[in-house]
Design a protein around this motif. Structure first.
Motif, PDB file in Angstrom:
ATOM      1  N   SER A  45     -71.814  10.706  -2.387  1.00  0.00           N
ATOM      2  CA  SER A  45     -73.267  10.585  -2.479  1.00  0.00           C
ATOM      3  C   SER A  45     -73.719   9.396  -3.332  1.00  0.00           C
ATOM      4  N   LEU A  46     -72.881   8.954  -4.272  1.00  0.00           N
ATOM      5  CA  LEU A  46     -73.263   7.831  -5.138  1.00  0.00           C
ATOM      6  C   LEU A  46     -72.496   6.554  -4.815  1.00  0.00           C
ATOM      7  N   ARG A  47     -71.747   6.552  -3.747  1.00  0.00           N
ATOM      8  CA  ARG A  47     -70.823   5.492  -3.381  1.00  0.00           C
ATOM      9  C   ARG A  47     -71.377   4.078  -3.564  1.00  0.00           C
ATOM     10  N   GLU A  48     -72.578   3.829  -3.061  1.00  0.00           N
ATOM     11  CA  GLU A  48     -73.146   2.474  -3.111  1.00  0.00           C
ATOM     12  C   GLU A  48     -73.579   2.065  -4.521  1.00  0.00           C
ATOM     13  N   GLN A  49     -73.767   3.030  -5.418  1.00  0.00           N
ATOM     14  CA  GLN A  49     -74.215   2.725  -6.776  1.00  0.00           C
ATOM     15  C   GLN A  49     -73.051   2.520  -7.745  1.00  0.00           C
ATOM     16  N   ILE A  50     -71.839   2.760  -7.285  1.00  0.00           N
ATOM     17  CA  ILE A  50     -70.669   2.730  -8.162  1.00  0.00           C
ATOM     18  C   ILE A  50     -69.954   1.390  -8.051  1.00  0.00           C
ATOM     19  N   ASP A  51     -69.625   0.827  -9.193  1.00  0.00           N
ATOM     20  CA  ASP A  51     -68.813  -0.388  -9.260  1.00  0.00           C
ATOM     21  C   ASP A  51     -67.347   0.063  -9.214  1.00  0.00           C
ATOM     22  N   TRP A  52     -66.790   0.141  -8.014  1.00  0.00           N
ATOM     23  CA  TRP A  52     -65.449   0.698  -7.825  1.00  0.00           C
ATOM     24  C   TRP A  52     -64.351  -0.115  -8.507  1.00  0.00           C
ATOM     25  N   PRO A  53     -64.401  -1.456  -8.497  1.00  0.00           N
ATOM     26  CA  PRO A  53     -63.378  -2.188  -9.263  1.00  0.00           C
ATOM     27  C   PRO A  53     -63.396  -1.820 -10.753  1.00  0.00           C
ATOM     28  N   ARG A  54     -64.580  -1.631 -11.314  1.00  0.00           N
ATOM     29  CA  ARG A  54     -64.674  -1.218 -12.721  1.00  0.00           C
ATOM     30  C   ARG A  54     -64.094   0.185 -12.912  1.00  0.00           C
ATOM     31  N   VAL A  55     -64.379   1.091 -11.973  1.00  0.00           N
ATOM     32  CA  VAL A  55     -63.816   2.447 -12.064  1.00  0.00           C
ATOM     33  C   VAL A  55     -62.294   2.364 -12.064  1.00  0.00           C
TER      34      VAL A  55
END
Length: 192
Positions: free
Chosen positions: A149-159
């Motif tokens: 649900s939050l996929r587009e708001q998440i900075d995945w490389p940072r995660v």
């Protein structure tokens, strides 16, 4: 299907945030209601706020003066206050990381009920969720809807970078990649 939002807890969230704002205590909403504030599918059984440890005594004093009841739990990373029977966690060391001014700066202003509140970023929420996984608790069932649900708001490389030491987080990122929630470009091969 997500659980319906608990209106009583939402009222408690607003009461707590109002006291913290009026007392000029820096804070950010976190946990399930923060996911909700970002438009996600989560709600929770309590309300969670991030505060710096040095601000907790002042927050407890202000909240108890406003009718809340304080309780010291056995955990050494949070304090609890109650609005009637509704619980509020004042968290100062989530996932063994102290809440700092930088943590609180990683918040965005979001409308929640009648207030605009600082809410931890979706990226920070995901990092906390993944770092909470351990050999004693590794249930992906709540993290997966949050990630979707939050996929587009998440900075995945940072995660990926901030959770690199956790094999449980790496496993979850592999699952997200296999489910096409994220791409290899966003999380790499997620195996270290």
């Amino acid at each position: 299907m997500p659980e319906p939002l608990d209106e009583g807890l939402l009222e408690t969230l607003v009461r707590t945030a109002s006291v913290l704002k009026q007392t000029d205590i820096p804070f950010a909403l976190m946990g399930g209601f923060a996911v909700y504030a970002h438009g996600g599918t989560s709600s929770d059984h309590d309300v969670d706020f991030a505060l710096r440890e040095q601000d907790v005594p002042r927050a407890v004093d202000a909240l108890t003066a406003s009718g809340f009841r304080a309780e010291e739990p056995p955990e050494d990373w949070l304090t609890k206050v109650f609005d009637g029977d509704r619980m509020v966690d004042l968290i100062y060391r989530p996932v063994e990381r102290p809440v700092t001014a930088e943590t609180l700066a990683d918040a965005v202003d979001r409308p929640v009920a009648a207030l605009h509140l600082p809410v931890l970023s979706a990226t920070q929420l995901m990092v906390h969720k993944l770092l909470a996984f351990s050999q004693h608790h590794c249930d992906f069932s709540r993290a997966l809807p949050m990630a979707r649900s939050l996929r587009e708001q998440i900075d995945w490389p940072r995660v990926r970078e901030e959770t690199a030491a956790s094999p449980y987080a790496a496993s979850f990122l592999v699952l997200l990649r296999l489910l096409n929630v994220v791409t290899t470009e966003e999380v790499g091969d997620a195996t270290g």
